[in-house]
Scaffold this motif. Structure first.
Motif, PDB file in Angstrom:
ATOM      1  N   ASN A   3       0.820  -1.212   0.000  1.00 32.83           N
ATOM      2  CA  ASN A   3       0.000   0.000   0.000  1.00 32.83           C
ATOM      3  C   ASN A   3       0.847   1.253   0.000  1.00 32.83           C
ATOM      4  N   SER A   4       1.914   1.271   0.796  1.00 30.83           N
ATOM      5  CA  SER A   4       2.775   2.456   0.819  1.00 30.83           C
ATOM      6  C   SER A   4       3.538   2.599  -0.495  1.00 30.83           C
ATOM      7  N   SER A   7       1.018   3.923  -3.064  1.00 26.71           N
ATOM      8  CA  SER A   7       0.770   5.341  -2.794  1.00 26.71           C
ATOM      9  C   SER A   7       1.954   6.197  -3.253  1.00 26.71           C
ATOM     10  N   ARG A  10       2.080   6.538  -7.072  1.00 29.62           N
ATOM     11  CA  ARG A  10       1.161   7.573  -7.560  1.00 29.62           C
ATOM     12  C   ARG A  10       1.726   8.968  -7.314  1.00 29.62           C
ATOM     13  N   LYS A  11       2.355   9.151  -6.181  1.00 28.05           N
ATOM     14  CA  LYS A  11       2.963  10.446  -5.856  1.00 28.05           C
ATOM     15  C   LYS A  11       4.101  10.760  -6.842  1.00 28.05           C
TER      16      LYS A  11
END
Length: 78
Positions: A3-4, A7, A10-11
């Motif tokens: 998940n990290s 995320s 995407r960043k």
């Protein structure tokens, strides 16, 4: 960690879109990407780049750096 990493991927894509002003296939040196997002060379960063490339958002080349694909540009506009 997935998940990290997702995320962070995407960043990275969003920041690449800002930095390149959305221009297609505009190569950015990896040290620029790393510096702009204050990334460390660790497992999460590696997983994030892997996630972005496996989803077709980024293309990486050792000597050139990274560039957004059309899919990455679409994702960053969403």
């Amino acid at each position: 960690m997935l998940n990290s990493a997702a995320s962070l991927a995407r960043k990275i894509v969003q920041d690449m879109h800002i930095y390149t002003r959305g221009r297609p296939m505009h190569w950015v040196p990896m040290d620029t990407v790393m510096r702009r997002l204050e990334l460390k060379e660790d497992a999460t960063t590696e997983a994030a780049f892997s996630h972005a490339t496996s989803n077709g958002w980024l293309e990486l080349k050792e000597l050139r750096g990274a560039c957004l694909t059309n899919a990455g540009r679409r994702l960053s506009k969403a």
